[in-house]
Design an enzyme around this catalytic site. Structure first.
Site, PDB file in Angstrom:
ATOM      1  N   LYS A 238       4.559 -11.368   3.201  1.00  0.00           N
ATOM      2  CA  LYS A 238       3.123 -11.597   2.956  1.00  0.00           C
ATOM      3  C   LYS A 238       2.912 -11.639   1.451  1.00  0.00           C
ATOM      4  O   LYS A 238       3.522 -10.862   0.712  1.00  0.00           O
ATOM      5  CB  LYS A 238       2.281 -10.480   3.576  1.00  0.00           C
ATOM      6  CG  LYS A 238       0.777 -10.599   3.250  1.00  0.00           C
ATOM      7  CD  LYS A 238      -0.075  -9.715   4.116  1.00  0.00           C
ATOM      8  CE  LYS A 238      -0.158  -8.273   3.681  1.00  0.00           C
ATOM      9  NZ  LYS A 238      -0.671  -8.051   2.304  1.00  0.00           N
TER      10      LYS A 238
ATOM     11  N   GLU B 274      -9.234  -9.555   3.803  1.00  0.00           N
ATOM     12  CA  GLU B 274      -9.553  -8.153   3.477  1.00  0.00           C
ATOM     13  C   GLU B 274     -10.926  -8.049   2.824  1.00  0.00           C
ATOM     14  O   GLU B 274     -11.214  -8.743   1.839  1.00  0.00           O
ATOM     15  CB  GLU B 274      -8.468  -7.576   2.546  1.00  0.00           C
ATOM     16  CG  GLU B 274      -8.757  -6.129   2.160  1.00  0.00           C
ATOM     17  CD  GLU B 274      -7.573  -5.384   1.546  1.00  0.00           C
ATOM     18  OE1 GLU B 274      -6.459  -5.940   1.500  1.00  0.00           O
ATOM     19  OE2 GLU B 274      -7.799  -4.232   1.117  1.00  0.00           O
TER      20      GLU B 274
ATOM     21  N   SER C 207       0.841  -1.199   0.000  1.00  0.00           N
ATOM     22  CA  SER C 207       0.000   0.000   0.000  1.00  0.00           C
ATOM     23  C   SER C 207       0.877   1.250   0.000  1.00  0.00           C
ATOM     24  O   SER C 207       0.370   2.355  -0.194  1.00  0.00           O
ATOM     25  CB  SER C 207      -0.939   0.006   1.213  1.00  0.00           C
ATOM     26  OG  SER C 207      -0.208  -0.223   2.407  1.00  0.00           O
TER      27      SER C 207
ATOM     28  N   GLU D  78      -0.327 -12.324  -1.673  1.00  0.00           N
ATOM     29  CA  GLU D  78      -1.773 -12.339  -1.893  1.00  0.00           C
ATOM     30  C   GLU D  78      -2.230 -13.557  -2.700  1.00  0.00           C
ATOM     31  O   GLU D  78      -1.474 -14.085  -3.529  1.00  0.00           O
ATOM     32  CB  GLU D  78      -2.185 -11.071  -2.661  1.00  0.00           C
ATOM     33  CG  GLU D  78      -1.924  -9.791  -1.883  1.00  0.00           C
ATOM     34  CD  GLU D  78      -2.368  -8.544  -2.638  1.00  0.00           C
ATOM     35  OE1 GLU D  78      -2.986  -8.650  -3.722  1.00  0.00           O
ATOM     36  OE2 GLU D  78      -2.088  -7.443  -2.119  1.00  0.00           O
TER      37      GLU D  78
HETATM   38  O1  KIV Z   1      -0.482  -3.388   1.637  1.00  0.00           O
HETATM   39  C1  KIV Z   1      -1.169  -3.321   2.663  1.00  0.00           C
HETATM   40  O2  KIV Z   1      -1.192  -2.317   3.391  1.00  0.00           O
HETATM   41  C2  KIV Z   1      -1.975  -4.488   3.010  1.00  0.00           C
HETATM   42  C3  KIV Z   1      -3.021  -4.293   4.053  1.00  0.00           C
HETATM   43  C4  KIV Z   1      -4.197  -3.642   3.440  1.00  0.00           C
HETATM   44  C5  KIV Z   1      -3.355  -5.556   4.732  1.00  0.00           C
HETATM   45  O3  KIV Z   1      -1.824  -5.521   2.430  1.00  0.00           O
END
Ligand code: KIV
Length: 275
Positions: A115, A182, A47, A117
């Site tokens: 992390k 999410e 983000s 997706e």
């Molecule tokens: O990139 C991010 O901030 C995220 C959150 C919305 C969980 O993946």
């Protein structure tokens, strides 16, 4: 003294039904403040493409962007578990690429976990096998904005709710130690949370998740053009900052800043020699 949060903290929190907290950070000063406030985990989210770089999506974020911001965050953090997002196309291309890129993120940023997706089970298993802890991310997965047709709530039909629930089970089986959910209905997140042994971390997924994550710009009121209903604004820093910036401007213009108190001195004798 607070102890360092690890994957074991996450496991124990789930077992003891204790809520977990996660906030995004992308820079040293903010990460330090978040860490000092006792938040369990800091996410260097992709983000950053939106809130730090001004892109309209996370698609253009690169490995170099994630490494640059990840390094700044880990320099500040003592206790929070630092998770760095794998950017678009750093794991979708092959299992091999996913391990190489996860390895780069961990080695070059000193973060504790990555992390990624969507339903990349083989990639999660391979990265986990390489001793890199993985957080999965299901529901609204912003890197898939083009195939999802926009930023919409996911899992509202029977088919899509079943798919998210079975993907959640599969990411757990692949070795993920937590899963971000999410923008899914609260009761779907509740069902998944009850089914899984690993903690669910919700953003727009309601109150039954094992933990919550927010983008810090949203919760501090720093963005005026994005106010989804799942965000609670804990401060209005946007207005506070704007007012401080315009006070500064006004005071410079009218000569009230800087004053004598803000100046450094030199002896008159030395100054006279300059003339
Ligand atoms: O990139 C991010 O901030 C995220 C959150 C919305 C969980 O993946």
């Amino acid at each position: 003294m607070q102890a360092k949060n690890t994957v074991l903290t996450f496991r124990q929190a789930k077992q003891e039904n204790k809520k977990l907290t996660m906030l995004t950070a992308y820079d040293y000063s903010t990460a330090k403040l978040i860490d000092e406030s006792g938040i369990n985990s800091i996410l260097v989210g992709d983000s950053l493409g939106n809130v730090m770089l001004g892109y309209s999506s996370t698609i253009s974020v690169t490995m170099d962007d994630m490494i640059h911001h990840g390094k700044a965050v880990t320099r500040a953090v003592k206790n929070a578990l630092v998770v760095v997002d794998m950017p678009f196309m750093s794991y979708q291309t092959s299992v091999y690429d996913s391990v190489v890129n996860a390895g780069r993120l961990i080695k070059e940023t000193n973060a504790n976990a990555v992390k990624l997706e969507s339903a990349f089970f083989e990639e999660i298993a391979a990265i986990t096998k390489a001793s890199i802890p993985v957080v999965a991310h299901l529901g609204l997965t912003p890197q898939s904005v083009n195939s999802l047709g926009g930023y919409k709530v996911q899992g509202i039909t029977e088919e899509s709710a079943k798919k998210i629930a079975s993907d959640a089970q599969a990411v757990q089986d692949a070795g993920a130690f937590a899963v971000v959910l999410e923008c899914v209905p609260a009761k779907l997140a509740k069902y998944i949370t009850q089914q899984l042994k690993i903690p669910t971390i919700g953003i727009g997924a309601g109150r039954y998740c094992d933990g919550q994550v927010l983008v810090y710009h949203d919760m501090l009121g720093m963005v005026s053009d994005f106010k989804p209903k799942f965000v609670k604004q804990y401060a209005n820093l946007g207005e506070t900052m704007k007012s401080a910036f315009s006070n500064f401007s006004e005071e410079v213009q009218n000569g009230t800043f800087p004053t004598k108190e803000n100046e450094y001195n030199i002896s008159d004798e030395i100054i006279e020699k300059l003339y």
